[in-house]
Design a protein around this motif. Structure first.
Motif, short mmCIF file in Angstrom:
data_model
loop_
_atom_site.label_atom_id
_atom_site.label_comp_id
_atom_site.label_asym_id
_atom_site.label_seq_id
_atom_site.Cartn_x
_atom_site.Cartn_y
_atom_site.Cartn_z
N THR A 243 0.82 -1.21 0.00
CA THR A 243 0.00 0.00 0.00
C THR A 243 0.86 1.26 0.00
N GLN A 244 0.25 2.33 -0.46
CA GLN A 244 0.94 3.60 -0.53
C GLN A 244 1.26 4.15 0.87
N SER A 245 0.48 3.79 1.87
CA SER A 245 0.76 4.29 3.22
C SER A 245 2.13 3.83 3.72
N ASN A 246 2.61 2.66 3.27
CA ASN A 246 3.96 2.22 3.65
C ASN A 246 5.01 3.21 3.17
N ALA A 247 4.87 3.66 1.93
CA ALA A 247 5.83 4.60 1.36
C ALA A 247 5.70 5.98 2.03
N ILE A 248 4.49 6.42 2.27
CA ILE A 248 4.27 7.72 2.89
C ILE A 248 4.83 7.73 4.32
N ASN A 249 4.55 6.68 5.07
CA ASN A 249 5.01 6.62 6.45
C ASN A 249 6.52 6.39 6.55
N ALA A 250 7.14 5.83 5.51
CA ALA A 250 8.59 5.64 5.53
C ALA A 250 9.30 6.97 5.71
N LYS A 251 8.84 7.97 5.00
CA LYS A 251 9.44 9.31 5.12
C LYS A 251 9.22 9.87 6.52
N ALA A 252 8.01 9.72 7.05
CA ALA A 252 7.71 10.22 8.39
C ALA A 252 8.53 9.48 9.45
N LEU A 253 8.70 8.18 9.29
CA LEU A 253 9.47 7.39 10.26
C LEU A 253 10.94 7.82 10.30
N SER A 254 11.46 8.27 9.16
CA SER A 254 12.86 8.69 9.11
C SER A 254 13.16 9.81 10.09
N ASN A 255 12.14 10.56 10.48
CA ASN A 255 12.35 11.63 11.48
C ASN A 255 12.70 11.08 12.86
N TYR A 256 12.53 9.78 13.06
CA TYR A 256 12.76 9.18 14.38
C TYR A 256 13.95 8.21 14.40
N GLU A 257 14.73 8.18 13.34
CA GLU A 257 15.85 7.23 13.28
C GLU A 257 16.90 7.47 14.36
N HIS A 258 16.90 8.66 14.97
CA HIS A 258 17.86 8.99 16.03
C HIS A 258 17.49 8.35 17.37
N LEU A 259 16.26 7.86 17.49
CA LEU A 259 15.84 7.28 18.77
C LEU A 259 16.46 5.90 18.97
N PRO A 260 16.80 5.56 20.22
CA PRO A 260 17.32 4.23 20.50
C PRO A 260 16.31 3.17 20.06
N GLY A 261 16.81 2.12 19.41
CA GLY A 261 15.95 1.02 18.99
C GLY A 261 15.27 1.22 17.65
N LEU A 262 15.49 2.36 17.00
CA LEU A 262 14.82 2.61 15.73
C LEU A 262 15.80 2.79 14.57
N ALA A 263 16.83 1.96 14.53
CA ALA A 263 17.78 2.03 13.40
C ALA A 263 17.07 1.82 12.07
N VAL A 264 16.03 0.98 12.05
CA VAL A 264 15.31 0.70 10.80
C VAL A 264 14.40 1.84 10.38
N ALA A 265 14.31 2.90 11.18
CA ALA A 265 13.54 4.08 10.78
C ALA A 265 14.30 4.89 9.73
N ASN A 266 15.59 4.62 9.57
CA ASN A 266 16.38 5.22 8.50
C ASN A 266 15.99 4.49 7.22
N ARG A 267 14.98 5.01 6.52
CA ARG A 267 14.40 4.25 5.42
C ARG A 267 14.05 5.11 4.22
N ASP A 268 13.91 4.41 3.14
CA ASP A 268 13.50 5.02 1.89
C ASP A 268 12.50 4.08 1.25
N ALA A 269 11.66 4.59 0.38
CA ALA A 269 10.64 3.77 -0.27
C ALA A 269 10.83 3.79 -1.77
N ILE A 270 10.49 2.68 -2.40
CA ILE A 270 10.45 2.61 -3.86
C ILE A 270 9.02 2.93 -4.26
N THR A 271 8.85 4.06 -4.90
CA THR A 271 7.50 4.52 -5.26
C THR A 271 7.30 4.40 -6.77
#
Length: 186
Positions: A61-89
């Motif tokens: 779904t498109q929400s996965n790609a949209i939220n990937a960008k939003a999640l990247s704002n939290y990659e600095h938090l402990p335990g969220l290394a996978v928040a450093n993400r990009d989507a293939i759109t």
């Protein structure tokens, strides 16, 4: 396997100035299969291990790609290394022409360690000190999420990975992470 073209060792693509190559494993390209996706191990720019999470049709779904960008704002938090993400759109036509199943797929760092689920299934012993260290670290990660207005929403035994010394926890499968500014999952 689906009838979709599966990547072969040495195949690859470029995205946002980075080169991603599928490595060779014992049985071809290494991957893991979950409920919603196939997660391929892939190499970014010749050295960094990354994950490519390609969703099955019902979850693509498109929400996965949209939220990937939003999640990247939290990659600095402990335990969220996978928040450093990009989507293939849909904008990455060259990739999708060869691999249409990668639409709305997510690229993120590959987390090294062991999932709690695999640890349990392997019936591995854990000391009291290791148990307490792991519990403290997991509680600290979840507490930090809460302080930042986030919730994992699927904190099961397969969705957290820990280091061999039990001092670091990384959360995975964060596509349904909750935050006020995220698009609601489809």
């Amino acid at each position: 396997m689906t009838s979709e073209t599966q990547p072969k060792p040495g195949d690859g693509f470029k995205l946002n100035g980075n080169t991603f190559i599928f490595p060779s494993g014992k049985l071809g390209v290494p991957y893991e299969v979950g409920k919603a996706a196939r997660v391929y191990q892939i190499i970014k720019n010749g050295s960094d291990l990354y994950a490519l999470k390609a969703f099955f049709p019902d979850y693509r779904t498109q929400s996965n790609a949209i939220n990937a960008k939003a999640l990247s704002n939290y990659e600095h938090l402990p335990g969220l290394a996978v928040a450093n993400r990009d989507a293939i759109t849909v904008n990455q036509k060259a990739i999708l022409q060869k691999y249409p199943q990668f639409e709305n797929a997510i690229l993120m760092p590959w987390v090294l360690g062991e999932s709690w689920q695999n640890y349990i299934l392997g019936k591995k012993k854990i000391t009291l000190e290791q148990s307490l260290s792991l519990a403290r670290e997991l509680a600290a990660v979840v507490s930090e999420l809460e302080e930042n207005g986030l919730a994992h929403c699927d904190l099961s035994n397969g969705n957290f990975v820990f280091s061999p010394d039990f001092t670091n926890v990384e959360l995975v499968d964060i596509e349904e992470m909750y935050a006020k500014e995220f698009q609601e999952p489809d």
